[in-house]
Every structure is written in structure tokens, then in C-alpha cells.
Scaffold this active site. Structure first.
Site, PDB file in Angstrom:
ATOM      1  CD  GLU A  41      -2.464   3.798  -4.820  1.00 14.32           C
ATOM      2  OE1 GLU A  41      -1.294   3.419  -4.694  1.00 14.32           O
ATOM      3  OE2 GLU A  41      -3.407   3.027  -5.046  1.00 14.32           O
ATOM      4  CG  HIS A  86      -3.194  -0.143  -6.571  1.00 15.80           C
ATOM      5  ND1 HIS A  86      -3.472   0.546  -5.423  1.00 15.80           N
ATOM      6  CD2 HIS A  86      -3.414  -1.454  -6.254  1.00 15.80           C
ATOM      7  CE1 HIS A  86      -3.846  -0.287  -4.462  1.00 15.80           C
ATOM      8  NE2 HIS A  86      -3.807  -1.524  -4.951  1.00 15.80           N
ATOM      9  NE  ARG A 129      -4.414  -0.773   0.149  1.00 15.46           N
ATOM     10  CZ  ARG A 129      -4.691  -1.795  -0.655  1.00 15.46           C
ATOM     11  NH1 ARG A 129      -3.785  -2.246  -1.494  1.00 15.46           N
ATOM     12  NH2 ARG A 129      -5.892  -2.358  -0.656  1.00 15.46           N
TER      13      ARG A 129
HETATM   14  C1  8YV Z   1      -7.443  -3.492  -5.774  1.00 15.60           C
HETATM   15  C2  8YV Z   1      -5.825  -4.226  -3.933  1.00 15.60           C
HETATM   16  O1  8YV Z   1      -7.291  -3.367  -7.137  1.00 15.60           O
HETATM   17  O2  8YV Z   1      -7.145  -6.050  -3.231  1.00 15.60           O
HETATM   18  C3  8YV Z   1      -6.384  -5.146  -2.903  1.00 15.60           C
HETATM   19  O3  8YV Z   1      -6.041  -4.956  -1.713  1.00 15.60           O
HETATM   20  O4  8YV Z   1      -4.985  -3.455  -3.654  1.00 15.60           O
HETATM   21  C4  8YV Z   1      -6.288  -4.309  -5.335  1.00 15.60           C
HETATM   22  O5  8YV Z   1      -6.579  -5.636  -5.657  1.00 15.60           O
HETATM   23  C5  8YV Z   1      -7.662  -2.110  -5.244  1.00 15.60           C
HETATM   24  O6  8YV Z   1      -7.566  -2.008  -3.878  1.00 15.60           O
HETATM   25  C6  8YV Z   1      -9.037  -1.617  -5.700  1.00 15.60           C
HETATM   26  O7  8YV Z   1     -10.036  -1.795  -4.771  1.00 15.60           O
END
Ligand code: 8YV
Length: 337
Positions: free
Chosen positions: A279, A297, A250
Site C-alpha cells: 500500500e 488504511h 497489516r
Molecule cells: C495508522 C495503524 O494510521 O496504528 C496503527 O498501527 O495502522 C494506523 O493507526 C498508520 O499506521 C499510520 O501511521
């Protein structure tokens, strides 16, 4: 803001809100059971727009771009569930959601292998300078090649990978690393069982030892106030000048400015980033550098996996609205059978 509604069913079915664009077939299926208010234009809502959109709906499908906290829930008196299309849920203020009596769910498991694949891909691209090499080709530099004049990278095979955050995805990366003959070390809040350590071929070390000894450091830990800036100037200073750093966890786990400074001064070899502080904005200092591979991401972004994530989020939402326990409920204490 333009919220689309399947008006022909208005009033007869429970109302739900879909905060971002999803696959049309999934939306069409939802429309058979619900009065769907959706944001298929896909512009990220402001907190005020989100608060308004959550008012009067029984369920909401949301993503990492929607912060669900007490302000968002202020008028959400009918809301039973917020179903995240994401395994990470640092966009949820879980105590606030729980205090509002709302269920919260996420999408674990369905994205583990896809995300581990991407972590490894980003590591390879970073260590072997794949994006820089592509620029060489596109900029007509290939005829300048020599034994020494090429984007020379760092080996993965038989090197040491240090994984910080050894949950499902971290373990998936460790198993892939074994195929490359890598020595796997890890650091985690809690140590894995002996059986899990063995199946990953991984040895537990302190964070400091990991940073000092790993050739490649990969971050896969969840974001929280405690994990904020797990990697900052002090931690980078422990790393080898030949080391790479990959963040698929993250934004905020790494101090992006400190990282940019270290990369600029070549205090570490290179970095691969799929997530960023603030982001979709990216620190402009990172954008100036060639020894960093940047991705928007996308670790879970294969069609099959994104469909599976949407399907699991919908299964969570449907269960909650049917009075059943959602399969991946986070705040189990809210569920009343
Ligand atoms: C998502 C992610 O694309 O699942 C997660 O924790 O980081 C990604 O798979 C993103 O968070 C969109 O919701």
C-alpha cells in the site's frame, strides 16, 4: 522535498523533524519548544530524503510510511527518539534502532476502541454488501429489486466470528461481537488468561479449526516475518465458501493475489480490506472485484483518535528529550535514566 522550518528560533532550541502533516495546533505547540523541521506538504519522503531529514535532529515524529532502519539512521548522530504515530511499528527495524542507541515509541491504547469499531464496521459492510448496495442505488438499479434480486448478504448475528490476533484490538472486536450474539473463537500466539477469555466470551482454537469453522474471519495480528502470509491459498482453501475475511492488521498478512483469485472464483463469499501488500498501491486484481470492500488504511481515523495518537507521540518525544522515560517506549533497554 520542501522542509519547513520555524527559522526565528533556529539555533536556540533542540531540532526535531515531523515527517508527515499533523494538526496545526500540535505543530504550533511543538514550535514553542523546538526548532521544527516539518514536511507539512505531506509527500512521502524517499529513503534518501528521510536519511537527510534525520541528520542533525534530536527527535522525529514519524508514521507507517517512514521506514526507520540502519540506512535511515546512517547520519542521525544526534537522534534520541523516533516516535511513531501508530501502534503498529513494522516500519521500525527495532534491532537497528536499538543498536544506534535511539529510543523507539508507538501509540498503543488510544486507538483501541476506534480501531475495533472500524473492524466491526468493515465486517458489517463486507457481510451485508453495503458498498455494492450503494452502487445499486447510484447506478439506478433500485427499480430492479425483488425478494431474490438484491445484494443478498450473510448474517452476523448468531454466527461464528474467528479472530486471529487477540491483543487489545482483537479483544475489543470480540466484545462487540458478543453484543451481536456471535460465537467468538480466536487464535493467538499465546492463549489469553481465563479471566480475559471470559470477559471476551472467547474460546481458543487452532488456526486450522478457526479457518474451518468461522463464518467471519477477522485479522488483527501484528506484522512480522512469521506472520507474513498468515492467510494464503492454503488457508483460504480451509474456509467455508460462505465465509468472509476482514484484514485490519497489516498488508502482507494476507497474500492479496491468492485472495483475489479466491474471491473471483467465489471460493469465499467476500472480503473487507483496510490494509494491502505494497500500500498505497492495491493489487489490480482486487480492484476488478465487487465482492471486496476496500478502505485506505483508516481504522484509526477519527479526528479524536488521530489527535490522541499525535499527542501521545509528542509526549513520547518530549519525555525522551527531557531525559525522562517515554510513556510508550518500545526498546526500554536504550533508556538510561
Ligand atoms: C495508522 C495503524 O494510521 O496504528 C496503527 O498501527 O495502522 C494506523 O493507526 C498508520 O499506521 C499510520 O501511521
Amino acid at each position: 522535498m520542501n522542509i519547513q522550518t520555524n527559522t526565528q528560533t533556529q539555533g536556540q532550541k533542540p531540532k526535531i523533524f515531523v515527517a508527515r502533516a499533523i494538526f496545526p495546533e500540535a505543530l504550533a505547540k511543538l514550535e514553542q519548544s523546538f526548532e521544527v523541521h516539518s514536511n507539512q506538504e505531506d509527500e512521502i519522503f524517499t529513503p534518501e530524503q528521510l536519511q537527510k531529514a534525520l541528520s542533525g535532529v534530536a527527535g522525529a515524529l514519524v508514521t507507517g510510511s517512514e521506514r526507520i532502519d540502519s540506512a535511515a539512521l546512517a547520519n542521525a548522530k544526534d537522534l534520541k527518539i523516533v516516535a511513531n504515530i501508530s501502534v503498529g511499528y513494522n516500519n521500525f527495524d527495532v534491532p537497528a534502532i536499538t543498536a544506534a542507541g535511539v529510543m523507539a515509541s508507538n501509540t498503543p491504547d488510544v486507538l483501541t476502541d476506534t480501531t475495533a469499531d472500524f473492524g466491526f464496521a468493515l465486517l458489517m459492510a463486507t457481510a451485508r454488501r453495503i458498498t455494492e448496495s450503494e452502487h445499486w442505488v447510484r447506478n439506478g438499479l433500485w427499480d430492479k429489486w425483488s425478494i431474490v434480486n438484491n445484494p443478498l448478504g450473510m448474517d452476523l448475528h448468531h454466527s461464528t466470528i474467528g479472530i486471529i490476533g487477540m491483543g487489545r484490538i482483537g479483544q475489543g472486536i470480540a466484545k462487540r461481537a458478543l453484543g451481536f450474539g456471535m460465537n467468538v473463537i480466536y487464535h493467538n500466539r499465546s492463549r489469553l488468561s481465563e479471566a480475559d477469555e471470559q470477559s471476551c466470551g472467547a474460546s481458543y482454537v487452532s488456526k486450522e479449526e478457526l479457518l474451518r469453522t468461522a463464518d467471519h474471519v477477522v485479522l488483527v495480528l501484528p506484522y512480522s516475518a512469521e506472520s507474513h502470509h498468515t492467510i494464503g491459498a492454503k488457508e483460504i482453501a480451509l474456509m467455508k465458501p460462505s465465509a468472509t475475511l476482514v484484514n485490519i492488521a497489516r498488508g502482507g498478512i494476507v497474500d492479496d493475489l491468492a485472495l483475489a483469485q479466491a474471491l473471483k472464483e467465489k471460493r469465499i463469499f467476500a472480503a473487507g480490506l483496510d490494509v494491502f501488500e505494497g500500500e498505497p498501491k492495491v493489487n489490480p486484481e482486487l480492484l476488478k472485484l465487487s465482492n471486496v470492500v476496500l478502505a485506505p488504511h483508516i481504522a484509526s481515523a477519527t479526528e479524536k483518535t488521530r489527535r490522541a495518537m499525535v499527542d501521545l507521540a509528542i509526549a513520547n518525544l518530549r519525555a525522551a528529550l527531557d531525559g525522562k522515560k517515554p510513556p510508550s517506549l518500545i526498546n526500554v533497554e536504550v533508556f538510561k535514566p
